[in-house]
Design an enzyme around this catalytic site. Sequence first.
Site, PDB file in Angstrom:
ATOM      1  CD  GLU A  78      -2.248   2.106   2.848  1.00 45.49           C
ATOM      2  OE1 GLU A  78      -1.589   2.768   2.866  1.00 45.49           O
ATOM      3  OE2 GLU A  78      -1.846   0.923   3.553  1.00 45.49           O
ATOM      4  CG  HIS A  79       3.525   2.417   3.162  1.00 44.71           C
ATOM      5  ND1 HIS A  79       4.596   3.604   3.424  1.00 44.71           N
ATOM      6  CD2 HIS A  79       2.472   3.001   4.015  1.00 44.71           C
ATOM      7  CE1 HIS A  79       3.491   4.124   4.675  1.00 44.71           C
ATOM      8  NE2 HIS A  79       3.450   3.156   5.385  1.00 44.71           N
ATOM      9  CD  GLU A 128       2.712   2.891   9.322  1.00 49.39           C
ATOM     10  OE1 GLU A 128       1.743   2.363   9.198  1.00 49.39           O
ATOM     11  OE2 GLU A 128       3.259   3.007   8.151  1.00 49.39           O
TER      12      GLU A 128
END
Length: 419
Positions: free
Chosen positions: A49-50, A126
């Site tokens: 997704e990133h 993250e």
Amino acid sequence: MSNVHRLSNGVTLICDPAPGFETVALSVVAGRGARWEDTARSGWSHLLEHMVFKGAGSRDAREIVEAIEAQGGQLNAATGHERTSFQVRALAGDLPLALEIVGDLVQRPALDAEDLAKEKRVVGQEIAEAADTPDDQVFELAQAAAFPDQPLGRPILGETATIGSADPGSLSAWRERVYAPDRLVVSVAGAVDETRFLADAERMFGSTAAPLAADPAPGLFVGGAVSERRRLEQAHLVFLLPAPGSLDADVWALRVFVEILGGGMSSRLFQEARERLGLAYAIDAYCDTYADIGVLGVYAGCAAQDAARLAEVTAQQIRALAVGVQANELSRAKAQMKAALFMSRESLLARAEHVAGQWLTFGRLPTPVETARAIDAVGADDMARLGERLLAAGTATVAALGPKPAMAAAAAFSGALFN
């Protein structure tokens, strides 16, 4: 009213025209996520997704976001255990641009090796940030204890070692699995010309083909206690019980149960634990429902010396509600849920996301009126049946993070709930 169309390759299109709006919301949802990962690929869905935002189609990372934001729009994405979604909010005339960009993200990402190396470091930060955030980390501890050695028990973010093993080729193959057209829904709500939407969506999403991905193994709630001592001002607690999944006949009883237990300021937990006893500032109940299983959860933050007492009170309230619900609180919970249902219809993005989720879950689109009727149909007997299921499971998960006195929460909770 939403209209459903199907492309020849399996992609589902859902159009929900809303007269009177000058904006449009697009939600492209892939009905797969972290639950499809094995141990070696933990975190790959989130990493993917990133990575798609680093370049897709003819645009690089900056051009992707500037193309949307230059028109006043907003672009976002999220990865879950069973879904990965991409969302755009834009002015009415910019839907073709939104479809083009999200179509490129999902189907034509660059996945450049140099960008991948940099993004692994970003995701690593993250992961570190989540570990440093107590009211995030305690949920990870609870999920891992509830579903050990299973995809549902692994963090969606993955681990630095597992995301580090991904390369452009393997990540591209993973994209073909998780974003495959058989579980891809393109949902739009708002000021939309349906004829043009169908033509644009066919052009952007109609040519993709990929092998089907096998369903993940059924989830098994194991339960158990887990704790992590930290020097904090507050203890963070999560309590989990196995519960019905999305397709279970008792799922609406579960949602009503959660609302009564800890869904608002009039809930049992708020009134007892916070208002009457002053044991916690934050306490609320929730449920996570997957295709085959669910969890009923309670989160609370409290002084460490109050953790055991708060755990006992929480268990007592769950047990009391499991054996008897009052007519007034049943009525109040239903009213809150129906109000939230219809209020969410005022958000175009919520509408687009909701119907995409419904299609992926049920293979059809229950109307809001039908959903409201399902809520209304929950009676005291349904609550009693659900309560019996919750207590009969005989297992729970307790996660405690904070100073040493918080570690007593697990024994207090299980003792009060099952003895």
